[in-house]
Design an enzyme around this catalytic site. Structure first.
Site, PDB file in Angstrom:
ATOM      1  N   CYS A   2       0.865  -1.179   0.000  1.00 54.70           N
ATOM      2  CA  CYS A   2       0.000   0.000   0.000  1.00 54.70           C
ATOM      3  C   CYS A   2       0.905   1.234   0.000  1.00 54.70           C
ATOM      4  O   CYS A   2       2.104   1.143   0.225  1.00 54.70           O
ATOM      5  CB  CYS A   2      -0.864   0.010   1.249  1.00 54.70           C
ATOM      6  SG  CYS A   2      -1.858  -1.468   1.416  1.00 54.70           S
ATOM      7  N   ARG A  37       1.872   1.306  -6.068  1.00 58.08           N
ATOM      8  CA  ARG A  37       1.902   0.376  -4.929  1.00 58.08           C
ATOM      9  C   ARG A  37       0.579  -0.351  -4.727  1.00 58.08           C
ATOM     10  O   ARG A  37       0.469  -1.249  -3.918  1.00 58.08           O
ATOM     11  CB  ARG A  37       2.283   1.135  -3.655  1.00 58.08           C
ATOM     12  CG  ARG A  37       3.651   1.790  -3.713  1.00 58.08           C
ATOM     13  CD  ARG A  37       3.939   2.595  -2.474  1.00 58.08           C
ATOM     14  NE  ARG A  37       4.184   1.746  -1.337  1.00 58.08           N
ATOM     15  CZ  ARG A  37       5.384   1.250  -1.025  1.00 58.08           C
ATOM     16  NH1 ARG A  37       6.414   1.538  -1.779  1.00 58.08           N
ATOM     17  NH2 ARG A  37       5.554   0.469   0.007  1.00 58.08           N
ATOM     18  N   TRP A  87      -3.809  -2.125  -2.228  1.00 54.70           N
ATOM     19  CA  TRP A  87      -4.020  -3.315  -3.041  1.00 54.70           C
ATOM     20  C   TRP A  87      -4.600  -4.359  -2.091  1.00 54.70           C
ATOM     21  O   TRP A  87      -3.893  -4.875  -1.218  1.00 54.70           O
ATOM     22  CB  TRP A  87      -2.711  -3.812  -3.655  1.00 54.70           C
ATOM     23  CG  TRP A  87      -2.845  -5.156  -4.300  1.00 54.70           C
ATOM     24  CD1 TRP A  87      -2.637  -6.378  -3.718  1.00 54.70           C
ATOM     25  CD2 TRP A  87      -3.278  -5.451  -5.629  1.00 54.70           C
ATOM     26  NE1 TRP A  87      -2.894  -7.392  -4.592  1.00 54.70           N
ATOM     27  CE2 TRP A  87      -3.292  -6.862  -5.777  1.00 54.70           C
ATOM     28  CE3 TRP A  87      -3.640  -4.682  -6.710  1.00 54.70           C
ATOM     29  CZ2 TRP A  87      -3.667  -7.494  -6.969  1.00 54.70           C
ATOM     30  CZ3 TRP A  87      -4.005  -5.316  -7.892  1.00 54.70           C
ATOM     31  CH2 TRP A  87      -4.029  -6.690  -8.013  1.00 54.70           C
ATOM     32  N   ASN A 113       0.422   0.842   6.276  1.00 55.55           N
ATOM     33  CA  ASN A 113       0.983  -0.100   5.300  1.00 55.55           C
ATOM     34  C   ASN A 113       1.677  -1.193   6.101  1.00 55.55           C
ATOM     35  O   ASN A 113       2.521  -0.904   6.952  1.00 55.55           O
ATOM     36  CB  ASN A 113       2.001   0.613   4.391  1.00 55.55           C
ATOM     37  CG  ASN A 113       2.623  -0.357   3.395  1.00 55.55           C
ATOM     38  OD1 ASN A 113       2.043  -1.402   3.096  1.00 55.55           O
ATOM     39  ND2 ASN A 113       3.809  -0.031   2.900  1.00 55.55           N
ATOM     40  N   GLY A 114       1.302  -2.455   5.870  1.00 60.68           N
ATOM     41  CA  GLY A 114       1.975  -3.554   6.574  1.00 60.68           C
ATOM     42  C   GLY A 114       0.964  -4.582   7.064  1.00 60.68           C
ATOM     43  O   GLY A 114      -0.138  -4.689   6.548  1.00 60.68           O
ATOM     44  N   GLU A 519      21.214 -20.075  -8.288  1.00 59.31           N
ATOM     45  CA  GLU A 519      21.094 -18.603  -8.298  1.00 59.31           C
ATOM     46  C   GLU A 519      21.750 -18.000  -7.061  1.00 59.31           C
ATOM     47  O   GLU A 519      22.456 -16.994  -7.145  1.00 59.31           O
ATOM     48  CB  GLU A 519      19.628 -18.207  -8.392  1.00 59.31           C
ATOM     49  CG  GLU A 519      19.310 -16.728  -8.188  1.00 59.31           C
ATOM     50  CD  GLU A 519      19.971 -15.802  -9.204  1.00 59.31           C
ATOM     51  OE1 GLU A 519      20.535 -16.297 -10.201  1.00 59.31           O
ATOM     52  OE2 GLU A 519      19.950 -14.580  -9.001  1.00 59.31           O
ATOM     53  N   LYS A 523      24.794 -15.266  -7.095  1.00 58.25           N
ATOM     54  CA  LYS A 523      24.737 -13.951  -6.432  1.00 58.25           C
ATOM     55  C   LYS A 523      26.003 -13.745  -5.601  1.00 58.25           C
ATOM     56  O   LYS A 523      26.631 -12.696  -5.641  1.00 58.25           O
ATOM     57  CB  LYS A 523      23.506 -13.846  -5.540  1.00 58.25           C
ATOM     58  CG  LYS A 523      22.204 -13.672  -6.265  1.00 58.25           C
ATOM     59  CD  LYS A 523      21.997 -12.331  -6.933  1.00 58.25           C
ATOM     60  CE  LYS A 523      22.353 -12.184  -8.358  1.00 58.25           C
ATOM     61  NZ  LYS A 523      21.869 -12.936  -9.428  1.00 58.25           N
ATOM     62  N   GLU A 526      29.216 -13.338  -7.891  1.00 59.51           N
ATOM     63  CA  GLU A 526      29.376 -12.150  -8.753  1.00 59.51           C
ATOM     64  C   GLU A 526      29.522 -10.855  -7.970  1.00 59.51           C
ATOM     65  O   GLU A 526      30.092  -9.903  -8.489  1.00 59.51           O
ATOM     66  CB  GLU A 526      28.270 -12.047  -9.796  1.00 59.51           C
ATOM     67  CG  GLU A 526      26.880 -11.874  -9.288  1.00 59.51           C
ATOM     68  CD  GLU A 526      25.886 -11.769 -10.463  1.00 59.51           C
ATOM     69  OE1 GLU A 526      26.276 -11.405 -11.579  1.00 59.51           O
ATOM     70  OE2 GLU A 526      24.715 -12.051 -10.232  1.00 59.51           O
ATOM     71  N   HIS A 542      27.948 -37.922  -4.654  1.00 65.78           N
ATOM     72  CA  HIS A 542      28.584 -38.481  -5.870  1.00 65.78           C
ATOM     73  C   HIS A 542      29.861 -37.731  -6.223  1.00 65.78           C
ATOM     74  O   HIS A 542      30.165 -37.550  -7.399  1.00 65.78           O
ATOM     75  CB  HIS A 542      27.581 -38.440  -7.023  1.00 65.78           C
ATOM     76  CG  HIS A 542      26.333 -39.220  -6.759  1.00 65.78           C
ATOM     77  ND1 HIS A 542      26.302 -40.599  -6.726  1.00 65.78           N
ATOM     78  CD2 HIS A 542      25.081 -38.824  -6.429  1.00 65.78           C
ATOM     79  CE1 HIS A 542      25.085 -41.017  -6.424  1.00 65.78           C
ATOM     80  NE2 HIS A 542      24.327 -39.954  -6.240  1.00 65.78           N
ATOM     81  N   LYS A 639      26.176  -5.257 -17.150  1.00 63.41           N
ATOM     82  CA  LYS A 639      24.762  -5.503 -16.892  1.00 63.41           C
ATOM     83  C   LYS A 639      24.120  -6.274 -18.039  1.00 63.41           C
ATOM     84  O   LYS A 639      23.294  -7.149 -17.826  1.00 63.41           O
ATOM     85  CB  LYS A 639      24.014  -4.168 -16.698  1.00 63.41           C
ATOM     86  CG  LYS A 639      22.533  -4.333 -16.359  1.00 63.41           C
ATOM     87  CD  LYS A 639      22.327  -5.090 -15.086  1.00 63.41           C
ATOM     88  CE  LYS A 639      20.875  -5.406 -14.822  1.00 63.41           C
ATOM     89  NZ  LYS A 639      20.723  -6.363 -13.687  1.00 63.41           N
TER      90      LYS A 639
HETATM   91  C1  AGP Z   1      22.819 -12.153 -13.036  1.00 65.03           C
HETATM   92  O1  AGP Z   1      22.973 -11.593 -11.748  1.00 65.03           O
HETATM   93  C2  AGP Z   1      23.945 -11.684 -13.979  1.00 65.03           C
HETATM   94  N1  AGP Z   1      23.941 -10.258 -14.076  1.00 65.03           N
HETATM   95  C3  AGP Z   1      23.912 -12.385 -15.328  1.00 65.03           C
HETATM   96  O2  AGP Z   1      24.038 -13.766 -15.093  1.00 65.03           O
HETATM   97  C4  AGP Z   1      22.625 -12.156 -16.166  1.00 65.03           C
HETATM   98  O3  AGP Z   1      21.536 -12.835 -15.572  1.00 65.03           O
HETATM   99  C5  AGP Z   1      22.865 -12.738 -17.571  1.00 65.03           C
HETATM  100  O4  AGP Z   1      23.918 -12.028 -18.165  1.00 65.03           O
HETATM  101  C6  AGP Z   1      21.619 -12.646 -18.460  1.00 65.03           C
HETATM  102  O5  AGP Z   1      21.250 -11.302 -18.636  1.00 65.03           O
HETATM  103  P1  AGP Z   1      19.812 -11.014 -19.270  1.00 65.03           P
HETATM  104  O6  AGP Z   1      18.793 -11.502 -18.300  1.00 65.03           O
HETATM  105  O7  AGP Z   1      19.768  -9.535 -19.463  1.00 65.03           O
HETATM  106  O8  AGP Z   1      19.728 -11.762 -20.571  1.00 65.03           O
END
Ligand code: AGP
Length: 644
Positions: A2, A37, A87, A113-114, A519, A523, A526, A542, A639
């Site tokens: 909200c 929101r 919402w 909100n909450g 994932e 995280k 990277e 294994h 990115k």
């Molecule tokens: C994820 O944290 C990384 N920045 C990288 O693995 C990213 O997910 C990957 O390069 C794919 O990017 P995209 O989703 O823009 O295709």
């Protein structure tokens, strides 16, 4: 999710542009900035100078309904007003259930909100003391609780608000205004609350966007803080009443579009944006047929689900497409590839269709037999990843149908998607490490799987593979559960302090949580540069278990499902070799020797990957922050990888 907004000032407020606005105008304009929101009901309460009473106007539906209602009343002389945009997740979005809520006397109005987790206990106690409630909402309790403390002798409205805040359990950011004192209080414990104090005026809002026009110097309230504004003076204390200094944050006007809003890094902001981003990803795409109530809704007939319908207008798949394809191929890279693995599991569970997930970079050079009947799904935050787009080009050349899930309108991937695009609506993701894009990709994948089932199956097949899950409630309640996990930030930071000097990590999960282990490891890798591997928990014995010793922290994703006993056995195997075990769990596992446990809310299995991801993002963030790495722009990364 909200949005709340409030103003109190000596008189008509002057915006930065110098034009005068009344307190009601300020609040209404502020609600427009917060509409992202939630937008199924809204309301305003203001102190009317003509009769010294609080007036409250609330309307279900879009904000435009409230604006229309307010335009029908004569301009009011008022120097204090609060507003709310909602919402609804429980109960219908009616006028009554909208905020503000008032106490019995009408002298106190609140917007919240909450989640007040102990509202039922408090409500029963207050009813026992004679309070009359109008709505079933948890928020209304706040107004009556403050009133009760006023009756019990609190010397000031501030003191009554402070005592009431101490009774509340859960998450709450609320504003409370009082007619007798003409004062306003803001209380924060959990959801965000920010304020601007200038020229004997005070502005409050859930985020900086409605305030930036009044000043670029804002004050972010922290947990367990109360702001009290009366007669032009602002007092800031903690819940014990201890006075606090105000820390002003200067908002960089130019960067306000990217808007770190007081967070230390864009990645941190984007982690904390996820509840509202998840809401944006599903709102207007899952329509409650019951709540909708529109008998004339011609679409109702083709919904095989009882109670809701999926609206993905841009998905141009037909039953013939799906029947002819017989399989779905997902191609992506990095985090988006892991989202694809989750979506594989979801689609096979809900639709009973085989799904193959391929790295874009591998697919391009394989001898993968592509048929013109195949359905491809490209997943990409940027929509510009060369490896993913090249793989889709191959599929396109072989006349396969292409759908995409992406965050960037007009990106390269959208130009290839002849069967449609599903936008994640996550807003710009500035941090290189994907966070809100990843979780909203999974949400979009779930909606697509439900849509494919709607297209593919007839009403008689409806129950098949759905295992009795109430998808509407599960999806609509997810943002609040995600928000509850964000409140674990400080405790996860304490865990990060124990492990940030380690040089290796293992992340283990089973079933739908195995991709989340991948994932979580990515995280950490990277942004902190610590080596981390994600593995299926069952695979450890294994070979990789040879790595385990007392220097190897092992993080398990543990869910209260049929795989739990197997994962518990894997934990015992790690403990037996001296490994330190960290667990993220949606229940209290019956095992000792876990060094650290992060308890999260339970959910339907197909939604659990979204919730399990968030603590892993927060853990990686705090470990990286302790290591002092460049979190938003980690070394060697970009990115969007637009080269092969
Ligand atoms: C994820 O944290 C990384 N920045 C990288 O693995 C990213 O997910 C990957 O390069 C794919 O990017 P995209 O989703 O823009 O295709």
């Amino acid at each position: 999710m909200c949005g709340i907004i409030g103003f109190s000032g000596a008189g008509n407020a002057g915006s930065k542009q110098g034009n005068c606005e009344s307190s009601v105008d300020i609040v209404l304009n502020g609600l427009k900035s917060l509409e992202y929101r939630g937008y199924d009901s809204s309301g305003v309460a203001y102190y009317d100078e003509t009769d010294n009473k609080i007036k409250s106007i609330k309307k279900s539906g879009k904000l435009v309904n409230l604006s229309a209602e307010l335009s029908c009343i004569k301009p009011v002389e008022s120097n204090t007003a609060i507003g709310h945009i909602r919402w609804a997740t429980h109960g219908r979005p009616t006028d009554d259930n909208a905020h503000p809520h008032l106490d019995c006397s009408g002298n106190i109005a609140i917007v919240h909100n909450g989640i007040i987790e102990n509202y039922a206990v408090l409500k029963n106690k207050l009813i026992g003391k004679g309070h009359k409630f109008i709505t079933p909402t948890d928020s209304e309790v706040i107004a009556h609780l403050i009133e009760d403390y006023m009756k019990d002798g609190a010397k000031t409205f501030y003191e009554a608000v402070r005592l009431a805040s101490l009774d509340l359990l859960g998450a709450f950011a609320f504003l409370a205004m009082n007619a007798d004192e003409k004062s306003i209080c803001a209380v924060k414990y959990g959801p965000p609350l920010v304020m601007v104090n200038k020229d004997k005026e005070i502005y409050f809002a859930s985020d900086v966007s409605p305030l930036i026009q009044y000043s670029d110097e804002v004050i972010y309230l922290k947990n367990s803080e109360i702001a009290y504004f009366k007669d032009g003076l602002l007092k800031l204390t903690d819940f014990k009443g201890k006075p606090l200094n105000k820390t002003v944050t200067k908002i960089d006007w130019d960067a306000s579009r990217a808007v770190k809003t007081g967070f230390s890094h864009f990645m941190q902001k984007e982690i904390f944006e996820q509840p509202s981003c998840l809401l944006d990803a599903f709102s207007s795409r899952i329509i409650s047929v019951k709540n909708d109530g529109s008998a004339a809704d011609s679409n109702k007939s083709d919904s095989i689900f009882s109670g809701f319908k999926i609206m993905l207008e841009d998905v141009r798949l037909t039953k013939k497409d799906i029947d002819k394809a017989g399989r779905i191929i997902i191609t992506a890279c990095g985090s988006s590839y892991y989202a694809g693995l989750v979506i594989k599991y979801i689609t096979e569970t809900i639709c009973g269709i085989p799904v193959i997930v391929e790295y874009g970079s591998e697919f391009r050079y394989e001898n993968f037999p592509v048929s013109k009947n195949d359905i491809f799904i490209g997943i990409s935050q940027s929509g510009e990843t060369a490896d993913t787009n090249s793989a889709l080009e191959i599929a396109k050349e072989k006349k396969a149908g292409i759908l995409s899930i992406t965050n960037v309108p007009g990106s390269q991937i959208t130009t290839m998607s002849d069967k449609g695009v599903i936008y994640t609506h996550a807003g710009p993701e500035i941090g290189v490490a994907s966070t809100k894009a990843f979780t909203t990709q999974i949400m979009c994948g779930l909606l697509l799987a439900l849509r494919i089932k709607e297209i593919k199956d007839t009403a008689s097949d409806a129950g098949k593979n759905l295992s009795g899950v109430n998808f509407f409630d599960e999806i609509v309640n997810l943002p609040k559960k995600a928000e509850q996990i964000l409140f674990l930030n400080d405790s996860i930071k304490e865990i990060a302090k124990k492990y940030y000097k380690n040089t290796n990590f293992l992340y283990l999960g089973r079933g739908i949580l195995y991709p989340i282990a991948l994932e979580g490891a990515l995280k950490l890798k990277e942004i902190s540069y610590i080596h981390a591997e994600g593995y299926p928990a069952g695979e450890m014995k294994h070979g990789p278990i040879a790595l385990v010793d007392e220097n190897m922290p092992v993080l398990f994703l543990l869910s209260n499902n049929m795989l739990a006993p197997k994962t518990i056995s894997n934990i015992e195997e790690i403990k037996a070799r001296g490994g330190k075990v960290i667990a993220v769990a949606d229940y209290e596992p019956d095992i000792d020797g876990i060094s650290d446990i992060i308890k999260i809310p339970a959910s339907a299995e197909v939604l659990s990957p979204i919730l399990y991801t968030i603590p892993l993002q927060i853990l990686a963030y705090h470990i990286a922050a302790l290591k002092g790495t460049d979190i938003d722009q980690p070394r060697n990364l970009a990115k969007s990888v637009t080269v092969e």
